[in-house]
Scaffold this motif. Structure first.
Motif, PDB file in Angstrom:
ATOM      1  N   ASN A 117       0.871   4.275  -2.806  1.00 56.09           N
ATOM      2  CA  ASN A 117       0.630   5.728  -2.303  1.00 56.09           C
ATOM      3  C   ASN A 117       1.806   6.598  -2.812  1.00 56.09           C
ATOM      4  OD1 ASN A 117      -1.845   5.234  -1.219  1.00 56.09           O
ATOM      5  ND2 ASN A 117      -0.960   4.773   0.713  1.00 56.09           N
ATOM      6  N   PHE A 149       0.953  -1.260  -0.125  1.00 53.67           N
ATOM      7  CA  PHE A 149       0.133  -0.047   0.004  1.00 53.67           C
ATOM      8  C   PHE A 149       0.777   1.294   0.138  1.00 53.67           C
ATOM      9  CE2 PHE A 149      -3.796  -2.618   1.808  1.00 53.67           C
ATOM     10  CZ  PHE A 149      -4.597  -2.208   0.680  1.00 53.67           C
ATOM     11  N   GLU A 202      -6.748   2.304   1.036  1.00 50.51           N
ATOM     12  CA  GLU A 202      -7.502   1.929   2.040  1.00 50.51           C
ATOM     13  C   GLU A 202      -8.579   2.801   2.443  1.00 50.51           C
ATOM     14  OE1 GLU A 202      -4.629  -0.694   4.577  1.00 50.51           O
ATOM     15  OE2 GLU A 202      -3.393   0.936   3.871  1.00 50.51           O
ATOM     16  N   THR A 212      -7.474  -5.700  -2.290  1.00 46.73           N
ATOM     17  CA  THR A 212      -7.759  -4.105  -2.617  1.00 46.73           C
ATOM     18  C   THR A 212      -7.134  -3.997  -3.868  1.00 46.73           C
ATOM     19  OG1 THR A 212      -8.168  -3.762  -0.059  1.00 46.73           O
ATOM     20  CG2 THR A 212      -7.895  -2.060  -1.747  1.00 46.73           C
ATOM     21  N   CYS A 257      -5.805  -1.050  -6.164  1.00 43.69           N
ATOM     22  CA  CYS A 257      -5.293   0.282  -6.015  1.00 43.69           C
ATOM     23  C   CYS A 257      -5.160   0.767  -7.361  1.00 43.69           C
ATOM     24  CB  CYS A 257      -3.908   0.290  -5.516  1.00 43.69           C
ATOM     25  SG  CYS A 257      -4.030  -0.275  -3.681  1.00 43.69           S
TER      26      CYS A 257
END
Length: 359
Positions: A152, A148, A313, A236, A238
């Motif tokens: 980011n 993550f 997230e 998840t 992204c």
């Protein structure tokens, strides 16, 4: 409100009425840009950083040839300085062993390759191997599969290419936050990533001006357009539009200087943001409600007193560590900064005066 060129007067709506920006705010732009330029890492710094990654890659690939190393955080997202430490993510299939076992083995390998002060810190929230590279003098933290953070980092790096003022604004805000002691999560204030995430919103909502929506559109465009980049992390997705060369000059109609944008940022957070109800959504490029996120009350250690939704997230509040004492400190610092930019004879000096904690 008129948008006409240099003669226009910038105003914001506060809780008690309208506030007009000081007429000479533009004269401080060059001083702020000088500060920004002084923060940028040198070519030598970046070269040494690259050499360190090459050395680490050689060490890691001997043991795990299919593993990958990713720089992440301030050292990689364009918002770093010459004082930024190096954060590295080791992307690897863990297999039958545990993450802790893998970190301990990594520490052994790095010691064997003569890296200094190698220490496996397995009890941290994000377990790491910390080491020192004697050649560059860099401190380096290596984590496992923190993807993550990698996603980011890429998102912020791409945003920074759309309009140079975004990078200038976020870097100056981060510098201010460090000097004023509101950039330390262990003290219950905000992380660098949180500051990068919310910096644009002070300018988006501060002015009652159509052309100031450029920063919101930056976020809204890359997150809402057809994705051209996708990484799946822990089920998840992204995903966002990362062909940012197509978005350059997206905010060209907006002519605000860095001084005007910074003024708007601090006045927004000092006088306009509704801390009781509002959530900053980087993903949507706008403010959404705490009620919509079910962030009205404390849940566990997440206090939700200043809410910034993580773009990937989305159940993660980047401001969750802020408590009732530190929210007061942060808001007082926003109010101080707003007053300095509005009234001080030399705001470029006073704004960045270091805050010294009482012992």
């Amino acid at each position: 409100m008129s948008h006409s060129n240099q003669s226009r007067r910038l105003q914001i709506r506060t809780h008690t009425g309208w506030m007009e920006c000081r007429h000479d705010i533009g004269t401080f732009a060059s001083g702020l840009l000088s500060i920004y330029e002084s923060l940028k890492p040198s070519e030598e710094h970046l070269s040494k950083q690259s050499q360190l990654i090459d050395s680490l890659t050689k060490s890691v690939s001997k043991e795990w040839p299919n593993a990958q190393l990713h720089l992440y955080g301030s050292c990689a997202n364009s918002f770093g300085t010459s004082h930024s430490d190096v954060d590295v993510c080791l992307e690897i299939k863990i297999g039958t062993g545990s993450e802790v076992e893998l970190l301990l083995r990594l520490a052994e390998i790095l010691r064997g390759d003569n890296f200094d002060s190698v220490e496996a810190i397995t009890s941290a929230r994000v377990p790491i191997v910390r080491m020192l590279d004697a050649g560059s003098g860099f401190s380096c933290d290596i984590c496992i599969n923190n993807l993550f953070a990698v996603a980011n980092t890429k998102l912020l790096k791409d945003y920074a290419q759309i309009d140079g003022r975004l990078l200038q604004l976020a870097s100056i805000v981060k510098h201010w936050a460090k000097l004023r002691g509101v950039n330390e999560t262990y003290r219950g204030t905000l992380s660098s990533y949180a500051h990068h995430g919310f910096a644009p919103f002070g300018t988006v909502h501060a002015y009652d001006m159509d052309d100031c929506i450029w920063m919101a559109h930056h976020h809204h465009s890359v997150m809402a357009m057809e994705p051209t980049y996708t990484m799946v992390v822990d089920d998840t997705e992204c995903a966002y539009f990362d062909e940012v060369h197509q978005l350059r000059d997206f905010g060209a109609e907006n002519k605000e200087t860095i001084a005007e944008l910074l003024w708007a940022f601090f006045h927004y957070w000092a006088f306009q943001h509704d801390y009781r109800k509002d959530v900053i959504s980087i993903r949507m490029g706008k403010i959404i409600s705490k009620k919509e996120k079910n962030w009205m009350t404390r849940i566990g250690n997440d206090r939700h007193l200043i809410c910034i939704e993580d773009p990937f997230e989305t159940g993660h509040d980047l401001g969750r560590v802020v408590d009732r004492q530190t929210i007061r400190i942060i808001r007082e610092e926003f109010e101080r900064a707003a007053a300095v930019l509005q009234h001080d004879d030399d705001p470029c000096m006073t704004l960045f005066e270091p805050y010294h904690y009482e012992k």
